[in-house]
Design a protein around this motif. Structure first.
Motif, PDB file in Angstrom:
ATOM      1  N   CYS A  36      86.420  38.637 -29.524  1.00  0.00           N
ATOM      2  CA  CYS A  36      87.327  37.489 -29.640  1.00  0.00           C
ATOM      3  C   CYS A  36      86.565  36.176 -29.586  1.00  0.00           C
ATOM      4  CB  CYS A  36      88.363  37.538 -28.515  1.00  0.00           C
ATOM      5  SG  CYS A  36      89.780  36.453 -28.783  1.00  0.00           S
ATOM      6  N   GLU A  80      93.571  42.766 -31.135  1.00  0.00           N
ATOM      7  CA  GLU A  80      92.668  43.897 -30.927  1.00  0.00           C
ATOM      8  C   GLU A  80      91.212  43.469 -30.781  1.00  0.00           C
ATOM      9  OE1 GLU A  80      93.334  46.587 -34.126  1.00  0.00           O
ATOM     10  OE2 GLU A  80      95.379  47.123 -33.478  1.00  0.00           O
ATOM     11  N   THR A  82      89.048  42.610 -28.483  1.00  0.00           N
ATOM     12  CA  THR A  82      89.035  42.653 -27.025  1.00  0.00           C
ATOM     13  C   THR A  82      87.666  42.386 -26.397  1.00  0.00           C
ATOM     14  OG1 THR A  82      88.719  45.050 -27.100  1.00  0.00           O
ATOM     15  CG2 THR A  82      90.988  44.242 -26.970  1.00  0.00           C
TER      16      THR A  82
END
Length: 273
Positions: A36, A80, A82
């Protein structure tokens, strides 16, 4: 030797990942599929892997992929994606960038930018909520200790205040003429009168209102030499009155309220009746 091999493997893996990304367009900024806080910058169809500052994440909300924006982690929907870089901490900062609650005082939080922490404090009676990341009533914040809620003031027991309207009552602050407590369903919350006024204890128990200092014995000189007429006409006063928040006036120290037998009583220590 092992450290060298590990570093080499990381560099090779990074190079391989970079080569595996194909730019969808000549120019743009694209989220990493796993991390991310990483993203791809494409320039003339050449991809470059970039990493946001520690505590920041890449904001991939631009559907045209033309915006290069790293924002606080709590502001970004990572989905998603992560994976994150390991945290790098400094005093009061769990990561170099972010907003973090103070470890000891529930009404204090820190805004960290590149590892430098700026201290902020909620208005009286409020505490910093770590999940909502806003200042809320202290009794609504689970991390806030009982003795920190309204500075430890305990509301009178049900039926103890004869002049109270149902479960609602007002009580003077023991240390500041301008502040007072409101008790609602046995929960104490600290309030402050608008600038230019102080809290006047009412004729009956649990009552009172904000009045001019000259009408409150012992609090006549609360504002000293300040021109109250000018203050009351100012736009700043209008904004503060609408918010209902308690503010300090020119960093003026609070003046103890004269004893009257109707001031706030401290909470009993745990284990005592």
């Amino acid at each position: 030797m092992r450290a060298y091999v590990t570093l080499a493997a990381i560099l090779i893996a990074g190079t391989s990942a970079q080569e595996s990304f194909k730019c969808p367009d000549d120019y743009g900024f694209y989220p990493h599929h796993l991390s991310c806080d990483k993203y791809w910058k494409c320039d003339n169809s050449v991809a470059e892997l970039k990493t946001c500052g520690n505590g920041l994440a890449f904001d991939a909300s631009d559907s045209k992929f033309l915006t290069e924006n790293c924002d606080y982690l709590h502001n970004v929907d990572c989905g998603e994606r992560t994976q994150l870089e390991p945290p790098i901490g400094t005093p009061h900062c769990a990561r170099l960038y972010g907003i973090f609650a103070d470890e000891k005082k529930c009404d204090t939080f820190w805004n960290c930018w590149n590892g430098e922490a700026s201290r902020y404090q909620c208005s009286p009676g409020l505490a910093y909520d770590r999940e909502a990341r806003v200042c809320m009533w202290a009794d609504q914040v689970p991390e806030c200790k009982v003795e920190e809620v309204a500075n430890g003031f305990a509301c009178p027991a049900a039926g103890e205040v004869s002049g109270a309207s149902g479960s609602f009552s007002r009580h003077a602050h023991p240390d500041d003429c301008r502040k007072y407590y409101i008790c609602l369903e046995g929960i104490a919350r600290e309030y402050g009168c608008p600038i230019g006024t102080v809290f006047k204890i009412g004729d009956s128990d649990g009552s009172g209102a904000c009045e001019d200092p000259e009408d409150v014995p012992g609090c006549e000189d609360y504002y000293g030499d300040l021109d109250l007429k000018s203050i009351r006409k100012s736009e700043l006063l209008a904004g503060i009155q609408s918010s209902g928040e308690s503010r300090n006036v020119a960093n003026k120290p609070s003046k103890p309220r004269p004893s009257s037998g109707q001031t706030a009583r401290p909470a009993q220590p745990q284990g005592q009746e």
